[in-house]
Design a protein around this motif. Structure first.
Motif, PDB file in Angstrom:
ATOM      1  N   ASP A 413       0.870  -1.193  -0.137  1.00  0.00           N
ATOM      2  CA  ASP A 413      -0.005  -0.243  -0.380  1.00  0.00           C
ATOM      3  C   ASP A 413       1.110   1.002  -0.627  1.00  0.00           C
ATOM      4  N   LEU A 414       2.063   1.320   1.116  1.00  0.00           N
ATOM      5  CA  LEU A 414       3.127   2.400   0.932  1.00  0.00           C
ATOM      6  C   LEU A 414       3.681   2.678  -0.739  1.00  0.00           C
ATOM      7  N   ALA A 415       3.756   1.696  -0.977  1.00  0.00           N
ATOM      8  CA  ALA A 415       4.357   1.489  -2.650  1.00  0.00           C
ATOM      9  C   ALA A 415       3.566   2.330  -3.117  1.00  0.00           C
ATOM     10  N   GLN A 416       2.713   1.651  -3.695  1.00  0.00           N
ATOM     11  CA  GLN A 416       1.253   2.810  -4.199  1.00  0.00           C
ATOM     12  C   GLN A 416       1.230   3.849  -3.882  1.00  0.00           C
ATOM     13  N   PHE A 417       1.678   3.794  -3.469  1.00  0.00           N
ATOM     14  CA  PHE A 417       0.656   5.849  -2.405  1.00  0.00           C
ATOM     15  C   PHE A 417       2.037   6.982  -2.729  1.00  0.00           C
ATOM     16  N   VAL A 418       3.310   6.295  -2.772  1.00  0.00           N
ATOM     17  CA  VAL A 418       4.076   6.965  -2.941  1.00  0.00           C
ATOM     18  C   VAL A 418       4.252   6.857  -4.473  1.00  0.00           C
ATOM     19  N   LYS A 595      -6.733   4.930  -6.655  1.00  0.00           N
ATOM     20  CA  LYS A 595      -5.453   4.579  -6.768  1.00  0.00           C
ATOM     21  C   LYS A 595      -4.457   5.920  -6.975  1.00  0.00           C
ATOM     22  N   THR A 596      -5.111   6.967  -6.979  1.00  0.00           N
ATOM     23  CA  THR A 596      -4.445   8.701  -7.216  1.00  0.00           C
ATOM     24  C   THR A 596      -3.929   9.419  -6.215  1.00  0.00           C
TER      25      THR A 596
END
Length: 634
Positions: A413-418, A595-596
């Motif tokens: 989740d963090l990887a997607q967030f950043v 997602k964004t």
């Protein structure tokens, strides 16, 4: 149909959730009206059918004491609880009201609740003061989290007895200890500190190396196992640092006087003494009980000024600082994660009202003290682990501060967030290394997203806890780590002192010891979380109070969160976070892109994304709920 027993979590709307052993990823949901008087944290029996789940029995109440505000509903006297997870008011019969009046903040004790169609019956046990009064509000926060601002009489009595006989205690004890009173020793603490539980000594050795000692208040000599003081300290677990006060773990006669390492006074300490070189390499280590006499009391600012401008004891401080920087560099080279964040402090008037806010500057002297405390904690943990290994038994006494590797789903989740913010976190099948996390920290340093990403990264981490089983400390990149350096304000440190002393003198441990230590470790971890929640609540209260005086004013902020009901905005200087409700964004119809992490206007295509800078106006402040409402103006 099936039955199970579990701990329930409730919401203010009367919903309940219980972990499902068959499906750890999902909780069993109990709809409103089927809680059968269960309150947040209670242990309950559940009956689960095709139609849904319901509570059939309360096995154990998590707590019976609550905090709230007296109100009147017709002829009925009620208490509206502060805890937003508590979905019911409490009825107070006239005989249980005492001196409480409408709008008083009170502590109550639940007397009876067996019929969910009626309000629970409670008794007022303490009147805290009028709602909105600073002292009443702060005490409410402390009591609501299960702590107390007062000590039981037996505890106060024990503390006063120790204070009365401290000269006799010192006279008897000093000859039995390593005497380090002639060694140059300093304390470095905040300017408003009242308890000093750590000191650092420094001595140049003939061969060019240095003897550096970390001296910790020997609380365990005064607070003996099983005493009233010990029982209360274990119950509290730690001191609590609210915005405007400290709720100490120990009575002030101990924390601020008898145990505190005040300057120019003989003090009993438990020490770790190291022979080191200029690069921070440790050649020898010694642990044991000592007596010191602190040469000088520095504040962080005073010590920094001496280092920068050549003030008092500048040579000693500069050498200590040089070695600390080497130790810090070594720590990061091994993979320790740099999570430094801005800390906000409030300026309060005599009534506790916030009149200003400032960022606390992090100086080299803060890092200096931190590095020597880390050194001591690490080496004590190593020594305990080595001692356990030598005894060749699994149950030899030990207690560690551990930090597990991050959960793979959270890291994903963090990887997607950043990534949505334009940064890259390298992962391997959901796993992440400390160096990858540090690389992310370097990417965001100095950018508008720095605070946001650091907060998100911290939330993705596991929580550090206490345990008798060592798995290392991921965040610090230490194989062995414990808490030894703050026994005035943390119970695990006090326990570690006892454990270390037993290892030093060769005392044996048995299965009962290790079981007791693990129970203490678990309880202390829980109390630490509650204390942190109290500290955050006090800070949030002051943020809302501060902004309540500035309704209608415009500020600059950063979008800190995006949800289906609006966006969260954090003010740049004060970090006061408020919500811009979707229904108040009247210039367009906005839709969310999960997602964004963004909202986009259907007509104007105006986009609001996590990390964007915006100007906003404060429109409302709710002191009861500790929430702020904003609207975007640009």
């Amino acid at each position: 149909m099936r039955n199970l027993t579990g701990i329930i979590k409730t919401t203010g709307k009367g919903l309940g959730f219980v972990p499902d052993p068959k499906d750890p990823e999902n909780d069993i949901r109990i709809e409103e009206g089927f809680l059968n008087t269960a309150l947040n944290g209670d242990t309950v029996d559940l009956e689960i059918t095709k139609e849904g789940a319901r509570v059939t029995h309360i096995v154990n109440r998590a707590k019976k004491n609550f905090v709230g505000t007296i109100d009147l509903e017709g002829a009925l006297i009620v208490v509206v609880p502060d805890d937003k997870k508590c979905y019911t008011k409490f009825s107070i019969p006239t005989k249980f009201v005492g001196d409480a009046k409408k709008n008083d903040k009170v502590q109550i004790e639940l007397k009876e609740w067996t019929n969910s169609k009626e309000l629970p019956i409670a008794e007022v046990t303490r009147v805290l003061g009028k709602k909105g009064n600073n002292d009443a509000e702060m005490e409410s926060i402390v009591l609501e989290k299960g702590f107390d601002t007062r000590f039981p009489p037996a505890v106060e009595e024990e503390a006063k007895k120790i204070e009365k006989h401290k000269d006799e205690i010192y006279k008897k004890e000093i000859p039995l200890r390593r005497d380090m009173r002639e060694t140059f020793t300093i304390t470095i603490d905040p300017f408003d500190a009242k308890d000093f539980d750590d000191a650092i000594s420094f001595k140049k050795l003939p061969d060019g190396k240095y003897e550096i000692g970390v001296h910790i208040a020997d609380v365990s000599h005064f607070v003996t196992e099983g005493s009233a003081l010990d029982t209360e300290a274990l119950h509290r677990g730690c001191s609590i640092y609210l915005v405007d006060r400290t709720i100490p773990m120990l009575p002030e006669v101990l924390s601020n006087d008898v145990c505190s390492l005040n300057p120019n006074e003989d003090k009993l300490t438990f020490s770790s003494v190291f022979v080191m070189d200029d690069n921070g390499k440790v050649y020898e280590r010694w642990f044991g009980r000592t007596v010191i006499n602190s040469t000088h009391r520095f504040t962080y600012e005073d010590a920094q000024e001496s280092i920068d401008k050549g003030g008092i004891y500048a040579d000693e401080l500069r050498t200590l600082n040089k070695i600390a920087k080497k130790m810090q560099a070594e720590k990061f080279s091994r993979g320790a994660i740099e999570f430094e964040q801005d800390e906000i402090k409030f300026i309060l008037d005599e009534n506790g009202k916030p009149t200003g806010v400032y960022k606390k500057e992090r100086l080299d002297t803060h890092k200096l003290v931190e590095e020597y405390m880390l050194l001591s904690n690490r080496e004590v943990a190593k020594f305990i682990a080595d001692s356990v290994e030598k005894k060749k038994v699994d149950f030899s006494g030990s207690i560690y501060r551990i930090h597990d590797t991050p959960d793979k789903d959270r890291i994903a989740d963090l990887a997607q967030f950043v990534k949505a913010l334009g940064y890259d976190l390298k992962t391997n099948n959901g796993a992440v290394t400390a160096s990858a996390m540090n690389n992310l920290m370097k990417q965001v340093t100095g950018t508008p997203h720095e605070a946001l990403v650091k907060t998100a990264a911290i939330r993705s981490m596991q929580k550090a806890i206490y345990s008798t089983k060592n798995i290392g400390h991921f965040g610090l990149a230490f194989t062995f780590y414990t808490h030894f350096t703050s026994p005035i304000r943390r119970y695990p440190d006090l326990l570690v002192h006892r454990v270390l002393q037993n290892h030093l003198v060769g005392n044996k441990f048995d299965h009962k010891d290790i079981a007791r230590y693990q129970k203490i470790a678990e309880q202390s971890s829980e109390r630490e979380v509650s204390a942190a929640e109290a500290e955050r609540a006090s800070k949030k209260l002051k943020q809302v109070e501060y902004m309540s005086e500035r309704i209608g004013q415009t500020f600059e902020g950063t979008i800190s969160g995006v949800s289906e009901w609006g966006i969260y905005v954090e003010e740049v200087n004060t970090k006061c976070e408020g919500m811009v409700k979707l229904r108040d964004m009247k210039d367009d119809f906005y839709t969310i892109n999960a997602k964004t992490y963004s909202l986009t206007g259907q007509r104007t295509k105006k986009k609001y994304t996590l990390g964007d800078k915006v100007k906003f106006k404060v429109t409302a402040a709710d002191l009861d709920r500790k929430t702020l409402d904003y609207v975007i103006v640009a």
